[in-house]
Design an enzyme around this catalytic site. Structure first.
Site, PDB file in Angstrom:
ATOM      1  N   SER A   1       0.830  -1.197   0.000  1.00 55.76           N
ATOM      2  CA  SER A   1       0.000   0.000   0.000  1.00 55.76           C
ATOM      3  C   SER A   1       0.872   1.257   0.000  1.00 55.76           C
ATOM      4  CB  SER A   1      -0.953  -0.045   1.208  1.00 55.76           C
ATOM      5  OG  SER A   1      -1.931   0.954   1.128  1.00 55.76           O
TER       6      SER A   1
ATOM      7  N   ASP B   1      -8.721  -4.951  -6.213  1.00 53.60           N
ATOM      8  CA  ASP B   1      -8.182  -3.941  -5.295  1.00 53.60           C
ATOM      9  C   ASP B   1      -8.217  -2.564  -5.953  1.00 53.60           C
ATOM     10  OD1 ASP B   1      -6.888  -2.475  -3.384  1.00 53.60           O
ATOM     11  OD2 ASP B   1      -5.000  -3.599  -3.457  1.00 53.60           O
TER      12      ASP B   1
ATOM     13  N   HIS C   1      -7.652  -5.600  -0.351  1.00 58.57           N
ATOM     14  CA  HIS C   1      -6.399  -4.861  -0.196  1.00 58.57           C
ATOM     15  C   HIS C   1      -5.530  -5.421   0.926  1.00 58.57           C
ATOM     16  CE1 HIS C   1      -3.713  -1.473  -0.716  1.00 58.57           C
ATOM     17  NE2 HIS C   1      -3.862  -1.102   0.546  1.00 58.57           N
TER      18      HIS C   1
END
Length: 525
Positions: free
Chosen positions: A334, A391, A456
């Site tokens: 991320s 995602d 995610h």
């Protein structure tokens, strides 16, 4: 060290009932020094540790030789054909459950296992030797021919680097607060791979802050509003066996994802800004997201910037291991994936001769414009982006949420217009690197309509990578990764069939009375 001078009863050593115990606290085992009185042994101290070690290993080696070789034990001859000592000890069953044994040194266990193994390289480590092809697995050819179908060695390496990120998450959440008034003390990171050691803690600082009255409202969550936070670490492999397996000494930089309010605020500052001091009129202006650059370049009162810390530590390690074959692997999830790209770009130009650089990013957003992507490619930085099709974070920021649409337009007559937009529009983002695409819907465990958080989630990513085989077979039946973490973190997104099975599994595990949980569970066929 001690020397055993008396005869040992062989019957006790190869007793299968004792070998099946989940602990080495077997009263009849000669490997337990606490039972030597019961075994009627005579212990004599010797002055030379070298001679003692040699005699001890020689006696142990002679004792463990196979019956088929028709040799006699040095301590006591075998009178009739029996089960081999290796089968009697059943060490293959005991070994996985002895990781937490406090009464036995892990180094001694490793030595014993190597002595008991006829095929040392295969039984000692489940990982294959990558020495001859390490540059290929590190991305020298952009992982050509290794992604579809997914090479098993590459799958293992990708999952391993993902677990380095998990260690960063765990370390941060165990103690998230960072004092703004003093230099942070070193942190202890529980690495998943014990062949690595942490050499540097890394911190990221936001250039923006929140009013003090926010801390007064939620004093127990003050770390959520702190400007500086621990975000990762640098680790280096120092195990000679692992260095030989990988073909080089690997330096890992692991970075976690967004965790604090100000990190989320920086994520929202999605306007492209030019990288300071880096302008090439012939190629255009390389630009990156404002918030990412802020977290990467901003120092704190008692902590240097993430950029300064990483470059300084890598240069120190390069000098320390000068003359050795090195590699630098940056891995992140991320926000950490975005910062990993900035780290690799910075390191690639920080010294005349930098070791091969590779980035393994999980669920990473876009970081910069096309000029920035081209500059990274020209600096020979290799990036493998692991992307979940479901995602949404991997499709932002930018004007186009679809990479396919962007590619289609660039191959059409509109390509000239897009080139102009790349240099002038504040949201003209472009991904960089090679893509390994997985899909939540292909997992037999996860619900097809799993929520955004699940798609995610890092553990979900590792679950999908471990199961991915090829585009024609998205999830392999013999996947080995444990489902315990996935169930704990994403239970609401796991199919009811497996959550109900997990309840029964939990009850069974409780009956083990402290035995270690197996590290692998079979996947459904």
């Amino acid at each position: 060290m001690m020397q055993i001078a008396a005869k040992l009863p062989v019957d006790n050593l190869i007793n299968p009932s004792m070998a099946r115990r989940p602990s080495f606290r077997c009263r009849g085992s000669p490997l337990n020094p606490l039972t030597r009185a019961n075994l009627q042994t005579v212990v004599k101290p010797i002055t030379s540790s070298t001679e003692s070690t040699r005699n001890h290993l020689s006696n142990l080696e002679n004792f463990l030789q196979k019956q088929s070789q028709n040799r006699t034990l040095e301590l006591q001859p075998v009178q009739k054909e029996r089960k081999g000592p290796l089968e009697g000890l059943n060490l293959a069953r005991i070994w996985p459950e002895m990781k937490a044994a406090e009464e036995v040194s892990p180094r001694h266990l490793n030595r014993l296992r190597r002595l008991l193994s006829n095929s040392k390289s295969q039984e000692y480590s489940p990982r294959n030797n990558l020495g001859a092809r390490w540059t290929e697995y590190h991305g020298c050819n952009d992982w050509s021919g290794l992604l579809d179908p997914l090479d098993e060695n590459l799958r293992r390496e990708v999952v391993r680097y993902g677990e380095f990120i998990q260690a960063a998450y765990h370390c941060f959440h165990s103690d998230p607060a960072t004092s703004a008034d003093e230099t942070p003390s070193p942190r202890q990171v529980a690495l998943p791979d014990r062949s690595y050691k942490v050499t540097k803690s890394l911190y990221a600082t936001s250039s923006i802050g929140l009013p003090r009255w926010v801390d007064d409202l939620v004093p127990d969550l003050g770390w959520m509003t702190q400007r500086t936070s621990w975000i990762g670490y640098v680790a280096v492999c120092d195990d000679p066996r692992e260095i030989a397996r990988m073909g080089r000494r690997d330096i890992v930089i692991a970075l976690r994802g967004t965790a604090t309010c100000l990190e989320w605020a920086e994520n929202m500052r999605d306007v492209l800004v030019q990288i300071p001091g880096q302008t090439d009129p012939t190629r255009g202006q390389p630009k990156v997201e404002c918030g990412f650059l802020s977290l990467y370049k901003t120092p704190a009162a008692h902590v240097p910037s993430l950029s300064e810390s990483v470059v300084e530590e890598i240069h120190r390690l390069m000098e320390l291991y000068k003359g050795e074959t090195l590699s630098i692997t940056v891995t992140g999830h991320s926000l950490g994936a975005a910062l990993a790209v900035l780290v690799a770009d910075d390191l690639s130009t920080s010294a005349p001769e930098v070791p091969p650089l590779a980035v393994f990013s999980f669920g990473g957003p876009r970081v910069g414009n096309r000029v920035f992507a081209n500059r990274i490619n020209s600096n020979n930085v290799k990036i493998l982006r692991i992307v979940n099709s479901q995602d949404v974070i991997t499709r932002v920021p930018g004007m186009f949420v679809s990479e396919g649409l962007d590619k289609t337009l660039r191959n059409s007559r509109a390509s000239a217009v897009l080139d102009v937009l790349d240099n002038n529009m504040p949201w003209a983002y472009s991904h960089v690197g090679t893509e390994l695409r997985v899909d939540t819907k292909m997992s037999p465990y996860l619900k097809p309509n799993a929520d955004v958080a699940c798609c995610h989630d890092l553990e979900a990513y590792l679950h999908l990578v471990d199961g991915f085989s090829s585009s024609e077979c998205p999830f392999r039946a013999n996947a080995k990764r444990s489902l315990v973490k996935l169930l704990n973190e994403q239970r609401s997104n796991v199919k009811k069939l497996y959550t109900s099975k997990a309840k029964g599994l939990s009850l069974n595990l409780e009956r083990q009375q402290g035995m270690a949980v197996p590290s692998c569970l079979p996947s459904p066929s």
